[in-house]
Design an enzyme around this catalytic site. Structure first.
Site, PDB file in Angstrom:
ATOM      1  N   LEU A 141       0.814  -1.212   0.000  1.00  0.00           N
ATOM      2  CA  LEU A 141       0.000   0.000   0.000  1.00  0.00           C
ATOM      3  C   LEU A 141       0.850   1.266   0.000  1.00  0.00           C
ATOM      4  O   LEU A 141       0.455   2.286  -0.562  1.00  0.00           O
ATOM      5  CB  LEU A 141      -0.925   0.020   1.225  1.00  0.00           C
ATOM      6  N   GLY A 142       1.998   1.225   0.660  1.00  0.00           N
ATOM      7  CA  GLY A 142       2.818   2.426   0.728  1.00  0.00           C
ATOM      8  C   GLY A 142       4.166   2.162   1.376  1.00  0.00           C
ATOM      9  O   GLY A 142       4.330   1.215   2.156  1.00  0.00           O
ATOM     10  N   GLY A 188       6.872   4.169   3.660  1.00  0.00           N
ATOM     11  CA  GLY A 188       7.150   5.343   4.472  1.00  0.00           C
ATOM     12  C   GLY A 188       8.606   5.398   4.871  1.00  0.00           C
ATOM     13  O   GLY A 188       9.400   4.517   4.521  1.00  0.00           O
ATOM     14  N   VAL A 204       3.836  -0.558   4.431  1.00  0.00           N
ATOM     15  CA  VAL A 204       2.463  -0.875   4.793  1.00  0.00           C
ATOM     16  C   VAL A 204       1.849  -1.726   3.685  1.00  0.00           C
ATOM     17  O   VAL A 204       1.875  -1.346   2.508  1.00  0.00           O
ATOM     18  CB  VAL A 204       1.622   0.397   5.018  1.00  0.00           C
ATOM     19  N   LYS A 234       1.610  -3.078   9.052  1.00  0.00           N
ATOM     20  CA  LYS A 234       2.736  -2.158   9.090  1.00  0.00           C
ATOM     21  C   LYS A 234       3.974  -2.913   9.564  1.00  0.00           C
ATOM     22  O   LYS A 234       3.982  -3.470  10.676  1.00  0.00           O
ATOM     23  CB  LYS A 234       2.410  -0.997  10.031  1.00  0.00           C
ATOM     24  N   ASP A 284       1.137  14.982  15.258  1.00  0.00           N
ATOM     25  CA  ASP A 284       1.251  14.863  13.799  1.00  0.00           C
ATOM     26  C   ASP A 284      -0.124  14.798  13.150  1.00  0.00           C
ATOM     27  O   ASP A 284      -0.415  13.903  12.346  1.00  0.00           O
ATOM     28  CB  ASP A 284       2.084  13.638  13.426  1.00  0.00           C
TER      29      ASP A 284
END
Length: 285
Positions: free
Chosen positions: A16-17, A19, A24, A38, A131
């Site tokens: 998905l991504g 970082g 993830v 994660k 954040d």
């Protein structure tokens, strides 16, 4: 979901991504549920400070319970097989929603109020998120949930992290080296709200130094497209000094069309509220 599940119990479906600290994946749990899995990068697992941050996210995600916080389903805070399984949101985050343009007022108000309630829950437990930004607010229909607790400040934090947050959303006092407080989260929520309704952040600068100067000294451009009380309330969150900002409790009351209750003693400002707030909260005859 069984909290004793291990990283190996989840079947990876797709990335998905990527970082700075973790990868993830969309994954499938043993019960067939889709989750966001994660996995910390190797350099994160071996770096003491970053390992603590990941562990904190795991522990807070699993330990906090609120309808507007992303729910942790299983995880292991430390070690080679550290992981965190979270609720999966097929619609993504508010950042992805913003790519389609500014939100309608009713839709945006619903999301903002839910994020504010999640922050109030955290603050009542001595936690400052640090954040708040669209990428960390996940949506499913009309529901919004705040996630990512990696840089959160907690009451029992014996290893305070350095200044944390995303510069576009950080409160002015943080740039001056002051400690993060609930008022800093309120400022970040103000930036987020401004962006949801205008399609842009209040301060967009070409350099980091210019961005700092804007946060410290410049008033945000007028917020158009929403009625004046809402615009004033959002600007109330964006006051330069923490003592002049609306508390999140007051902000939620404004969104509900209520006059605010007295600010709790430990949140009382050291100077009188500005005249803006007196006008905003004056009851109609």
């Amino acid at each position: 979901m069984n909290p004793r599940l291990t990283r190996a119990d989840f079947k990876l479906v797709m990335l998905l991504g990527l970082g700075k600290t973790a990868q993830v994946y969309l994954a499938r749990a043993p019960d067939g549920r889709e989750v966001a899995l994660k996995l910390p990068r190797k350099e994160v697992r071996t770096n003491p400070r970053q390992a603590r941050m990941f562990a904190q996210e795991v522990l807070l995600s699993l330990g906090l319970t609120h309808p507007n916080l992303v729910r942790g389903l299983a995880g292991k805070p430390y070690g080679e097989d550290a992981f965190l399984a979270l609720e999966y949101f097929a619609e993504g985050s508010l950042q992805q929603r913003l790519a389609q343009g500014p939100l309608e007022v009713g839709e945006g108000l619903g999301y903002i109020q839910q994020v504010a309630q999640a922050l109030i829950y955290l603050h009542n437990r001595g936690i400052v998120h640090q954040d708040v930004k669209p990428a960390n607010v996940f949506i499913s229909g009309t529901v919004a949930k705040l996630g990512d607790f990696g840089v959160a400040k907690t009451p029992n934090d014996t290893h305070p992290f350095e200044r944390a947050g995303s510069p576009y959303y950080m409160a002015p006092e943080l740039f001056k080296g002051e400690a993060a407080t609930p008022a800093a989260d309120a400022y970040s929520l103000g930036v987020l709200a401004y962006e949801l309704f205008s399609g842009r952040r209040p301060f967009e600068c070409e350099s980091y130094d210019a961005l700092i100067t804007a946060h410290l000294t410049q008033p945000p451009p007028p917020l158009t497209g929403v009625d004046r009380p809402l615009a004033q309330a959002i600007l109330g969150l964006l006051a330069k000094h923490p003592r002049d900002r609306l508390s999140l409790t007051e902000f939620v009351q404004v969104l509900k069309g209520e006059s605010p209750s007295p600010t709790p003693k430990d949140e009382q400002p050291t100077t009188p509220r500005p005249s803006l707030l007196r006008r905003l909260f004056r009851r109609k005859p």
